[in-house]
Design a protein around this motif. Structure first.
Motif, PDB file in Angstrom:
ATOM      1  N   LEU A  22       0.501  -1.576  -0.114  1.00 23.36           N
ATOM      2  CA  LEU A  22       0.082   0.165   0.095  1.00 23.36           C
ATOM      3  C   LEU A  22       0.814   1.257   0.209  1.00 23.36           C
ATOM      4  O   LEU A  22       0.657   2.286   0.560  1.00 23.36           O
ATOM      5  CB  LEU A  22      -0.897   0.236   1.243  1.00 23.36           C
ATOM      6  N   ASP A  23       2.313   1.276  -0.823  1.00 24.06           N
ATOM      7  CA  ASP A  23       2.795   2.576  -0.740  1.00 24.06           C
ATOM      8  C   ASP A  23       2.124   3.573  -1.853  1.00 24.06           C
ATOM      9  O   ASP A  23       2.638   4.781  -1.311  1.00 24.06           O
ATOM     10  CB  ASP A  23       4.233   1.703  -2.072  1.00 24.06           C
ATOM     11  N   GLN A  27       0.790   7.569   6.022  1.00 23.22           N
ATOM     12  CA  GLN A  27       1.185   6.058   6.413  1.00 23.22           C
ATOM     13  C   GLN A  27       0.175   5.944   7.732  1.00 23.22           C
ATOM     14  O   GLN A  27       0.156   4.694   7.279  1.00 23.22           O
ATOM     15  CB  GLN A  27       2.524   6.720   7.584  1.00 23.22           C
ATOM     16  N   ARG A  30      -1.797   3.608   5.807  1.00 22.99           N
ATOM     17  CA  ARG A  30      -2.110   2.062   5.451  1.00 22.99           C
ATOM     18  C   ARG A  30      -1.874   1.542   6.522  1.00 22.99           C
ATOM     19  O   ARG A  30      -2.764   0.351   6.487  1.00 22.99           O
ATOM     20  CB  ARG A  30      -0.598   2.957   4.609  1.00 22.99           C
ATOM     21  N   GLU A  33      -5.755   0.834   7.283  1.00 23.28           N
ATOM     22  CA  GLU A  33      -5.552  -0.856   6.606  1.00 23.28           C
ATOM     23  C   GLU A  33      -5.087  -2.024   6.907  1.00 23.28           C
ATOM     24  O   GLU A  33      -5.855  -2.639   7.157  1.00 23.28           O
ATOM     25  CB  GLU A  33      -5.202  -0.146   4.943  1.00 23.28           C
ATOM     26  N   TRP A  34      -4.203  -1.687   7.459  1.00 20.01           N
ATOM     27  CA  TRP A  34      -3.163  -3.199   7.529  1.00 20.01           C
ATOM     28  C   TRP A  34      -4.556  -3.565   8.898  1.00 20.01           C
ATOM     29  O   TRP A  34      -4.654  -4.863   9.019  1.00 20.01           O
ATOM     30  CB  TRP A  34      -1.929  -3.067   7.981  1.00 20.01           C
TER      31      TRP A  34
END
Length: 215
Positions: A22-23, A27, A30, A33-34
């Motif tokens: 998910l670059d 941050q 991301r 989402e994780w």
């Protein structure tokens, strides 16, 4: 192509299409989402999910334990919690809501429903494993029926262990990961301090408390 080779190819293709890193996200997004991915995987699983499996849905080198800690903090006020059991993590409802769960839609009928003797035998196996039927008979003062052991096997709470050194090399019994999950244990080291004694010789009575673990 062998079945194993096909599985590896499918896994490689899946990894190629699934964006773990998910670059393109900031941050903070991301990380969120994780967290969501890990939470979704845990909700979808009826058994504990190990770190290796959880790491497959987040970026390479992402701190799975820190993500789990953030999820645990987020669900603090909810009627369920995220706990580490056996070699993984899983969601479970809090004990204070057990009566409500049993009262709704007859969910209580899904319990394992141990008899007193089944619980006694399961406890004896947990503390003395690997143990064979002769070993169980010496604890209870009578033979433990094959049907009772079969019921514990059916519930996936015990399995076959190594052969006993006794004459004839009979099968032994050991507990399973399902046993750990059922009793909220991370490992057998978390078993409470009890002594399996003649207290069990009468229909699997409750063991007495002591300071030393018998295993």
């Amino acid at each position: 192509m062998t079945v194993a080779a096909r599985k590896r190819r499918l896994a490689d293709e899946s990894d190629a299409t699934f964006d773990r890193e998910l670059d393109d996200l900031p941050q903070e997004l991301r990380w969120r989402e994780w967290m969501g991915r890990i939470e979704a995987v845990l909700f979808a699983s009826a058994s504990p999910v190990g770190r290796e499996d959880l790491a497959r849905v987040v970026g390479q080198g992402a701190p799975v334990e820190m993500l789990i800690e953030d999820i645990q903090a987020e669900v603090t006020g909810r009627p369920y919690e995220l706990v580490q059991v056996a070699d993984g993590w899983m969601f479970r409802t809090k004990t204070q809501f057990a009566d409500a769960i049993k009262a709704a839609a007859d969910l209580g009928e899904q319990s394992l429903g141990f008899t007193e003797m089944e619980m006694g035998v399961l406890c004896a196996i947990a503390y003395h494993q690997p143990i064979d039927r002769a070993g169980l008979a010496s604890i209870f003062g009578k033979e433990v029926s094959r049907d009772l052991l079969a019921r514990l096997r059916y519930k996936d709470l015990i399995a076959s262990g190594p052969r006993s050194p006794r004459p004839g090399a009979p099968h032994t019994f050991v507990t399973t990961e399902t046993f750990l999950v059922t009793f909220d244990l991370q490992s057998l080291r978390d078993l409470p301090d009890i002594e399996i004694t003649s207290d069990f010789q009468h229909a699997g009575g409750s063991p007495s408390q002591t300071q030393d673990k018998t295993r």
